[in-house]
Write a protein that holds these residues in place. Structure first.
Motif, PDB file in Angstrom:
ATOM      1  N   GLY A 227      11.534  -6.996  -5.382  1.00 60.41           N
ATOM      2  CA  GLY A 227      12.495  -5.895  -5.355  1.00 60.41           C
ATOM      3  C   GLY A 227      11.964  -4.655  -4.675  1.00 60.41           C
ATOM      4  N   TRP A 228      10.646  -4.576  -4.467  1.00 58.96           N
ATOM      5  CA  TRP A 228      10.065  -3.430  -3.765  1.00 58.96           C
ATOM      6  C   TRP A 228      10.215  -3.601  -2.259  1.00 58.96           C
ATOM      7  N   ALA A 229      10.343  -2.462  -1.552  1.00 54.85           N
ATOM      8  CA  ALA A 229      10.316  -2.481  -0.095  1.00 54.85           C
ATOM      9  C   ALA A 229       8.924  -2.891   0.383  1.00 54.85           C
ATOM     10  N   ASN A 230       8.797  -3.217   1.656  1.00 52.52           N
ATOM     11  CA  ASN A 230       7.554  -3.793   2.175  1.00 52.52           C
ATOM     12  C   ASN A 230       6.317  -2.924   1.943  1.00 52.52           C
ATOM     13  N   PHE A 231       6.414  -1.596   2.185  1.00 51.69           N
ATOM     14  CA  PHE A 231       5.223  -0.751   2.063  1.00 51.69           C
ATOM     15  C   PHE A 231       4.703  -0.680   0.625  1.00 51.69           C
ATOM     16  N   PRO A 232       5.552  -0.323  -0.341  1.00 48.08           N
ATOM     17  CA  PRO A 232       5.024  -0.328  -1.718  1.00 48.08           C
ATOM     18  C   PRO A 232       4.628  -1.727  -2.191  1.00 48.08           C
ATOM     19  N   ALA A 233       5.380  -2.752  -1.753  1.00 48.72           N
ATOM     20  CA  ALA A 233       5.036  -4.118  -2.162  1.00 48.72           C
ATOM     21  C   ALA A 233       3.655  -4.500  -1.648  1.00 48.72           C
ATOM     22  N   TRP A 234       3.361  -4.133  -0.401  1.00 45.98           N
ATOM     23  CA  TRP A 234       2.069  -4.464   0.200  1.00 45.98           C
ATOM     24  C   TRP A 234       0.942  -3.818  -0.591  1.00 45.98           C
ATOM     25  N   ASN A 235       1.128  -2.561  -0.984  1.00 48.61           N
ATOM     26  CA  ASN A 235       0.090  -1.851  -1.728  1.00 48.61           C
ATOM     27  C   ASN A 235      -0.044  -2.358  -3.156  1.00 48.61           C
ATOM     28  N   ILE A 236       1.066  -2.725  -3.773  1.00 48.43           N
ATOM     29  CA  ILE A 236       0.998  -3.317  -5.114  1.00 48.43           C
ATOM     30  C   ILE A 236       0.289  -4.667  -5.044  1.00 48.43           C
ATOM     31  N   GLY A 237       0.524  -5.402  -3.940  1.00 46.15           N
ATOM     32  CA  GLY A 237      -0.167  -6.672  -3.742  1.00 46.15           C
ATOM     33  C   GLY A 237      -1.666  -6.533  -3.632  1.00 46.15           C
ATOM     34  N   LEU A 238      -2.153  -5.333  -3.263  1.00 52.42           N
ATOM     35  CA  LEU A 238      -3.598  -5.086  -3.200  1.00 52.42           C
ATOM     36  C   LEU A 238      -4.265  -5.274  -4.560  1.00 52.42           C
ATOM     37  N   LEU A 239      -3.483  -5.183  -5.630  1.00 54.81           N
ATOM     38  CA  LEU A 239      -4.076  -5.218  -6.958  1.00 54.81           C
ATOM     39  C   LEU A 239      -4.734  -6.567  -7.261  1.00 54.81           C
ATOM     40  N   THR A 240      -4.264  -7.649  -6.596  1.00 54.69           N
ATOM     41  CA  THR A 240      -4.924  -8.949  -6.795  1.00 54.69           C
ATOM     42  C   THR A 240      -6.362  -8.921  -6.300  1.00 54.69           C
ATOM     43  N   PRO A 241      -6.633  -8.527  -5.039  1.00 54.55           N
ATOM     44  CA  PRO A 241      -8.055  -8.426  -4.640  1.00 54.55           C
ATOM     45  C   PRO A 241      -8.812  -7.329  -5.373  1.00 54.55           C
ATOM     46  N   VAL A 242      -8.136  -6.225  -5.731  1.00 55.14           N
ATOM     47  CA  VAL A 242      -8.816  -5.129  -6.434  1.00 55.14           C
ATOM     48  C   VAL A 242      -9.383  -5.600  -7.765  1.00 55.14           C
ATOM     49  N   TRP A 243      -8.622  -6.394  -8.513  1.00 54.72           N
ATOM     50  CA  TRP A 243      -9.075  -6.841  -9.835  1.00 54.72           C
ATOM     51  C   TRP A 243     -10.369  -7.637  -9.737  1.00 54.72           C
ATOM     52  N   GLY A 244     -10.613  -8.250  -8.563  1.00 56.14           N
ATOM     53  CA  GLY A 244     -11.854  -8.997  -8.383  1.00 56.14           C
ATOM     54  C   GLY A 244     -13.058  -8.133  -8.066  1.00 56.14           C
ATOM     55  N   PHE A 245     -12.843  -6.821  -7.898  1.00 54.79           N
ATOM     56  CA  PHE A 245     -13.951  -5.924  -7.560  1.00 54.79           C
ATOM     57  C   PHE A 245     -13.959  -4.696  -8.473  1.00 54.79           C
ATOM     58  N   VAL A 246     -13.611  -4.922  -9.726  1.00 54.38           N
ATOM     59  CA  VAL A 246     -13.666  -3.879 -10.754  1.00 54.38           C
ATOM     60  C   VAL A 246     -14.687  -4.305 -11.797  1.00 54.38           C
ATOM     61  N   GLY A 247     -15.544  -3.381 -12.198  1.00 54.85           N
ATOM     62  CA  GLY A 247     -16.490  -3.677 -13.267  1.00 54.85           C
ATOM     63  C   GLY A 247     -17.892  -3.984 -12.802  1.00 54.85           C
TER      64      GLY A 247
END
Length: 512
Positions: A227-247
């Protein structure tokens, strides 16, 4: 494995055998320095488990940005994480101590605001690590349930099953942290070796057996079904790789149990991000080229199970592959308990948490009370799953925002220090003339990602998909702020300088 403690370390240990006084409390010897560089490196390498995280958390990025967001987003995240880890490694070289972020903040913050910023940083970091433990436990429990669902079609998964799995797992691993902590460096080292070997297995199986996608699909295909437009969707999608580099600061909280910590800890947190970045990128590209039907993958609670099933044509083979990921996840949970317990111990030792939790059991050389406090809190939070899985998920999401904010505060203080007339001396591991540039890039990256961490993953926003991480972060910060006026401003003495002196020289303390 590893060398015996040096003569300098022995002298420092002797210094800890001499009681010190603060508020009528006697300070005694610390946990043993069990970890050598190789072991703390593998501890850190396993804790991030970045390629496994990409495999286990595909759902968000497949509906927000699609393959392109993951293929390019992982590059952005790896470079951002390298600058974060390099910045924290500089600070770990100055003060390798269990309190980590809040100690570095105290060391580098403006003098007039030092006490207040340290107080807020300590609570932000502690709440973040409690939430991170909850997140790791939830992922592991959900993986166990997912494997059960695939292998037993008649099984009907329930939310309270997740709670029972979390509680049972935490109790067993807390007992391991109590009675067999001397084994944990070896367990994490073996898990680190499995972490590398298992990637080779996945790459070979997927490359040899799975269907192929085109380069255009991998690097240029964007999709947003959220339901998000491409730009916010793309940035929200970053959260998958981000979770692998936290901690990656998890290894720093073990500093007072690491030999030659000033050298070993900075190197371990920096090089583990680089190593995990390479492994994660290889896994991401391989998965995207061999994932088969995106729609089928999205239907699964854990898409990687469906990807492996499509590749091998066998549920049993897919189960065997994903069971390897489960072993890694269990090791990460074991390491999480160790790290958050040391942070709890340090925060209690410095008087913010009740000092009762700063006790170290003399027989096992482990802060047992500090082990059980976060474990019990997470078990209580897991009970929210029974009534509302979204409520527990909110506490899970809090971990990423909290840790990113703790990095931001510490690195901001480092940047401030670089502009001062009397600059605090850097440790042996530092970036020299590149330090300021790397710190600033890390701040920009951290701030940008933190904004998107607060966004819900889908529209329209409902009680089920609402991202409660930002409100919860606000509530925990408000608690720390109010508690500052109740206790921190008048009754909190600040950090124990004798603890800092001895810990930085090579020892550590506990309060009886």
């Amino acid at each position: 494995m590893g060398k015996a403690a040096s003569g300098q370390d022995a002298n420092v240990s002797n210094a800890y055998d001499t009681p010190h006084k603060r508020n009528g409390l006697t300070e005694q010897a610390s946990p043993k320095r069990l970890f050598n560089f190789t072991q703390i490196f593998f501890f850190s390498l396993t804790y991030l488990s970045s390629w496994e995280t990409q495999a286990l958390n595909l759902s968000t990025v497949l509906s927000n940005g699609g393959p392109e967001a993951l293929a390019w987003g992982i590059v952005i995240v790896v470079f951002g994480a390298i600058t974060q880890s390099a910045s924290l490694a500089e600070m770990a070289s100055m003060q390798p101590i269990a309190g980590a972020q809040y100690h570095w903040t105290h060391y580098l913050a403006p003098t007039n605001q030092k006490k207040f910023i340290t107080w807020m940083q300590g609570w932000v970091t502690w709440f973040a690590w409690i939430s991170t433990l909850a997140g790791v436990a939830n992922t592991t429990a959900t993986m166990i349930q997912g494997l059960a669902s695939v292998n037993y079609p008649e099984y009907e998964p329930k939310q309270w099953h997740i709670t029972l799995i979390i509680v049972g797992m935490l109790i067993v691993q807390a007992l391991m942290n109590m009675y067999t902590f001397w084994l944990i460096p070896w367990i994490e080292m073996l898990a680190g070796i499995l972490h590398i070997c298992l990637l080779i297995v996945f790459l070979v199986v997927l490359a040899a057996l799975a269907p192929r996608q085109t380069p255009e699909f991998v690097f240029l295909h964007t999709q947003s079904t959220s339901g998000w437009a491409n730009f916010p969707a793309w940035n929200i999608g970053l959260l998958t790789p981000v979770w692998g580099f936290v901690g990656f600061d998890g290894a720093v909280h073990m500093s007072e149990e690491v030999r030659r910590a000033k050298q070993a800890v900075p190197r371990s947190i920096f090089y583990t991000v680089i190593a995990n970045g390479i492994l994660a990128y290889a896994m991401v590209v391989c998965m995207l080229f061999t994932m088969g039907s995106v729609e089928e993958a999205q239907k699964s609670s854990f898409p990687i199970i469906e990807i492996c099933r499509q590749a091998t044509g066998s549920v049993k083979a897919a189960t065997a592959m994903v069971s390897g990921l489960l072993v890694i996840s269990l090791s990460v949970n074991l390491a999480s308990i160790a790290s958050v317990s040391r942070l709890t111990w340090a925060w209690a030792r410095d008087g913010a948490l009740p000092q009762w939790f700063s006790h170290i059991d003399r027989k096992h050389n482990v802060p047992i009370r500090a082990v059980w406090l976060p474990v019990v809190i997470v078990m209580m939070l897991a009970c929210l799953n029974i009534a509302d899985g979204a409520a527990f998920g909110a506490f899970v999401a809090l971990g990423s925002i909290g840790l990113f904010m703790s990095y931001f505060i510490a690195i901001s203080c480092m940047v401030h220090n670089r502009f001062q007339e009397h600059v605090a001396p850097l440790g042996n591991w530092n970036m020299g003339i590149w330090g300021l540039l790397v710190n600033v890039f890390a701040l920009v990256y951290t701030a940008w990602v933190t904004v998107w961490l607060a966004f819900p993953s889908a529209l329209p926003v409902t009680s089920e998909n609402m991202n409660y991480a930002a409100p919860l972060f606000g509530a925990s910060t408000l608690f720390a702020f109010i508690y500052w006026f109740i206790k921190g401003r008048t009754r909190w003495e600040g950090l124990n300088k004798e603890v800092i002196r001895l810990a930085v020289e090579g020892g550590a303390l506990q309060l009886k």
